[in-house]
Design an enzyme around this catalytic site. Sequence first.
Site, PDB file in Angstrom:
ATOM      1  N   HIS A 186       0.879  -1.156  -0.080  1.00 51.31           N
ATOM      2  CA  HIS A 186      -0.055  -0.074  -0.113  1.00 51.31           C
ATOM      3  C   HIS A 186       0.827   1.348  -0.092  1.00 51.31           C
ATOM      4  O   HIS A 186       1.892   1.405   0.718  1.00 51.31           O
ATOM      5  CB  HIS A 186      -0.979   0.248   1.215  1.00 51.31           C
ATOM      6  CG  HIS A 186      -2.128  -1.094   1.232  1.00 51.31           C
ATOM      7  ND1 HIS A 186      -3.115  -0.793   1.928  1.00 51.31           N
ATOM      8  CD2 HIS A 186      -2.398  -2.084   0.165  1.00 51.31           C
ATOM      9  CE1 HIS A 186      -4.008  -1.716   1.727  1.00 51.31           C
ATOM     10  NE2 HIS A 186      -3.624  -2.542   0.547  1.00 51.31           N
TER      11      HIS A 186
ATOM     12  N   TYR B 214      -9.398   5.096   7.717  1.00 56.22           N
ATOM     13  CA  TYR B 214      -9.625   5.325   9.053  1.00 56.22           C
ATOM     14  C   TYR B 214     -10.509   6.338   9.212  1.00 56.22           C
ATOM     15  O   TYR B 214     -10.432   7.396   8.577  1.00 56.22           O
ATOM     16  CB  TYR B 214      -7.993   5.914   9.633  1.00 56.22           C
ATOM     17  CG  TYR B 214      -7.321   4.747   9.848  1.00 56.22           C
ATOM     18  CD1 TYR B 214      -7.044   4.044  11.113  1.00 56.22           C
ATOM     19  CD2 TYR B 214      -6.246   4.654   8.815  1.00 56.22           C
ATOM     20  CE1 TYR B 214      -6.070   3.151  11.181  1.00 56.22           C
ATOM     21  CE2 TYR B 214      -5.127   3.473   9.079  1.00 56.22           C
ATOM     22  CZ  TYR B 214      -5.049   2.841  10.276  1.00 56.22           C
ATOM     23  OH  TYR B 214      -4.336   2.144  10.601  1.00 56.22           O
TER      24      TYR B 214
ATOM     25  N   PRO C 169      -4.078  -0.281  19.248  1.00 59.65           N
ATOM     26  CA  PRO C 169      -4.074  -0.614  17.463  1.00 59.65           C
ATOM     27  C   PRO C 169      -4.095   0.392  16.524  1.00 59.65           C
ATOM     28  O   PRO C 169      -3.830  -0.032  15.438  1.00 59.65           O
ATOM     29  CB  PRO C 169      -5.324  -1.752  17.547  1.00 59.65           C
ATOM     30  CG  PRO C 169      -6.143  -1.478  18.258  1.00 59.65           C
ATOM     31  CD  PRO C 169      -5.641  -0.939  19.596  1.00 59.65           C
TER      32      PRO C 169
ATOM     33  N   LYS D  28       1.022  -0.463  15.165  1.00 61.01           N
ATOM     34  CA  LYS D  28       2.423  -0.554  15.484  1.00 61.01           C
ATOM     35  C   LYS D  28       2.978  -1.793  16.384  1.00 61.01           C
ATOM     36  O   LYS D  28       4.291  -2.032  16.264  1.00 61.01           O
ATOM     37  CB  LYS D  28       2.714   0.692  16.229  1.00 61.01           C
ATOM     38  CG  LYS D  28       2.743   1.921  15.367  1.00 61.01           C
ATOM     39  CD  LYS D  28       3.967   2.072  14.496  1.00 61.01           C
ATOM     40  CE  LYS D  28       3.469   3.075  13.447  1.00 61.01           C
ATOM     41  NZ  LYS D  28       3.969   2.551  12.048  1.00 61.01           N
TER      42      LYS D  28
ATOM     43  N   TYR E 137       3.520   6.702  10.286  1.00 64.47           N
ATOM     44  CA  TYR E 137       2.798   5.498   9.912  1.00 64.47           C
ATOM     45  C   TYR E 137       3.674   4.597   9.078  1.00 64.47           C
ATOM     46  O   TYR E 137       3.545   3.386   9.348  1.00 64.47           O
ATOM     47  CB  TYR E 137       1.498   5.912   8.768  1.00 64.47           C
ATOM     48  CG  TYR E 137       0.553   4.921   8.632  1.00 64.47           C
ATOM     49  CD1 TYR E 137      -0.536   4.596   9.703  1.00 64.47           C
ATOM     50  CD2 TYR E 137       0.562   3.841   7.698  1.00 64.47           C
ATOM     51  CE1 TYR E 137      -1.608   3.736   9.659  1.00 64.47           C
ATOM     52  CE2 TYR E 137      -0.493   3.043   7.435  1.00 64.47           C
ATOM     53  CZ  TYR E 137      -1.132   2.873   8.388  1.00 64.47           C
ATOM     54  OH  TYR E 137      -2.429   1.848   8.268  1.00 64.47           O
TER      55      TYR E 137
HETATM   56  C1  PHB Z   1      -5.847  -4.644  10.817  1.00 64.51           C
HETATM   57  O1  PHB Z   1      -6.081  -4.808   9.569  1.00 64.51           O
HETATM   58  O2  PHB Z   1      -5.985  -5.381  11.638  1.00 64.51           O
HETATM   59  C2  PHB Z   1      -5.561  -3.345  11.312  1.00 64.51           C
HETATM   60  C3  PHB Z   1      -5.038  -2.365  10.539  1.00 64.51           C
HETATM   61  C4  PHB Z   1      -4.624  -1.192  10.846  1.00 64.51           C
HETATM   62  C5  PHB Z   1      -4.620  -0.867  12.042  1.00 64.51           C
HETATM   63  C6  PHB Z   1      -5.193  -1.705  13.129  1.00 64.51           C
HETATM   64  C7  PHB Z   1      -5.562  -3.054  12.533  1.00 64.51           C
HETATM   65  O3  PHB Z   1      -4.328   0.372  12.582  1.00 64.51           O
END
Ligand code: PHB
Length: 395
Positions: free
Chosen positions: A75, A207, A298, A302, A390
């Site tokens: 990505h 997000y 989460p 990280k 990120y």
């Molecule tokens: C996930 O795909 O489980 C995932 C992706 C991004 C995050 C947290 C979890 O920030």
Amino acid sequence: MARQRTQVGIVGAGPAGLVLAQRLARHGIEAVVLERRDRAYVEGRIRAGVLEQHTVDLLGEIGVGGRLAREGLVHDGVEICLDGRRTRLDMSAMTGGKKVTVYGQTEVTKDLIAARLAQDLPLVFEAEEVTPLGYAEGSGETPRLAYRKDGEDHELACDFIAGCDGFHGVCRASLPAGALTFYERTYPFAWLGILAKAPPASDELIYARSPRGFALYSMRSPEVSRLYIQCRPDEDLEEWPLPRIWEELRLRLGDAGHLVQEGEVTDVGVTPMRSFVAEPMRHGRLFLAGDAAHIVPPTGAKGLNLAVADVRYLSDALIEHYKEGSDAGLAAYSERAIARIWKAQRFSWWMTSMLHNFGPDQAFEDRVRQAELEYVLSSEAALTTLAENYVGLPI
Ligand code: PHB
Ligand code: APR
């Protein structure tokens, strides 16, 4: 009592323990991994799935990057949705070409276990009552891991113990009172996550901050979506029949809501949100790594990447000890790892703050957080700092 000896005794077969064991093996250093659970449990545990470049690079270097290179989804960017409107963040353009790879932690774990077993290297599942002993500085004892397996007592003598046994593990808990300083924050919300057999309709993660709370649109593969919504920490899953979850996701994702494709749900769970650091990450001949020493919420993905960074530092230090006879790396391990951990803590806390709804008793702070996200999305400079964190700070 069955007695055995190795160079590094590793507690825990999560990503930290398995990457450490694999990297040491590549450098001719012996290790035994003791894991409390069985193989199916460890391989089936659903966790996050975004790998920073340094994680991908290390997995490749230690010979477990093949399937990841074939199946991982690379990505370049990520989307942030505020009150229903999306902004695309071209992370790669903002960071001189850095990218992240979407590949489930479960898959990383499966690849590492398969590699260890294929080399016939010791990995003990269902090791009960693992107890670290004799590791204190100046104790004059040999560090050991006592455990039970199939009703028999075992003792594994080693030069060093690596506590890679996660947040609820025994290694951190076995240290004497006062040996560690703890820093902790729990959040007044959790994530309700589902895994669904539904092709992701967006190429990138989304997000979302909305008045109804946070939502995340993520994926595992071209066939599997991973979706989350902010919920209460004590959320009763009975109150969340699947149609309600799908509807809530659509509402929170705003103009991206139509991208949500329904499919068979194969996992539903609630993830608590916590920030936690235990310092220092060493006591005598016992070293902590990964979730055993720190937890991040989460948001920002990280956790796994930090665990891998820790064991990169720790394996570097152990290689230096065995190959060059120098303990400088071991002496510096905790400080080196901690410096980077706090930066990731800051980022995870910041992302969590900006994207979640903290409830009516924090009305002022919530407006400030909303304003902060509006500002970030309007500023090239602020978006660049988000992108830089990120994709992962330098090792
Ligand atoms: C996930 O795909 O489980 C995932 C992706 C991004 C995050 C947290 C979890 O920030
Ligand atoms: N004895 C032996 N093994 C143990 C014990 C014990 N007393 N306690 C825990 N374990 C095992 C767990 O069963 C687990 O397999 O230690 C392992 C720890 O693995 P993780 O929890 O995955 O931790 P870590 O390897 O540090 O990986 C961090 O995992 O939790 C996610 O978000 C986190 O992605 C991050 C990653």
